[in-house]
Design an enzyme around this catalytic site. Structure first.
Site, short mmCIF file in Angstrom:
data_model
loop_
_atom_site.label_atom_id
_atom_site.label_comp_id
_atom_site.label_asym_id
_atom_site.label_seq_id
_atom_site.Cartn_x
_atom_site.Cartn_y
_atom_site.Cartn_z
CG ASN A 180 -1.94 -1.12 1.14
OD1 ASN A 180 -2.53 -1.35 0.10
ND2 ASN A 180 -2.14 -1.82 2.24
CB CYS A 181 -0.18 4.71 -0.74
SG CYS A 181 0.47 6.35 -0.95
N PRO A 182 2.82 4.38 0.83
CG PRO A 182 4.70 5.54 1.71
CD PRO A 182 3.45 4.75 2.12
#
Length: 79
Positions: free
Chosen positions: A15-17
């Site tokens: 998941n981000c980042p």
């Protein structure tokens, strides 16, 4: 569309980042003009990866979505 790639980055499940951080490192190691395929499952990559390419001058050759998996082909800018 079929592309002959020089490297693959599998960011599935991240998941981000993390996908963009990994992308930054992978592109750094790629030869100028090289083609990288990115595989991701985080929907935020639909926004983040195109912005990454614009900001750093790389070409987003193509992007696709297949059943919750996002695919990107990125050509590294010439030095």
């Amino acid at each position: 569309m079929t592309h002959s790639v020089d490297a693959i980055l599998d960011a599935t499940g991240l998941n981000c980042p993390e996908p963009v951080m990994m992308l930054h490192n992978k592109v750094r190691d790629l030869a100028p003009g090289g083609l990288l395929k990115v595989i991701a499952t985080d929907p935020s990559t639909r926004r983040d990866i195109p912005k990454f390419c614009v900001f750093l001058g790389h070409e987003l050759v193509e992007q696709q979505e297949e059943a919750g998996t996002y695919l990107y082909w990125i050509r590294k800018k010439a030095d």
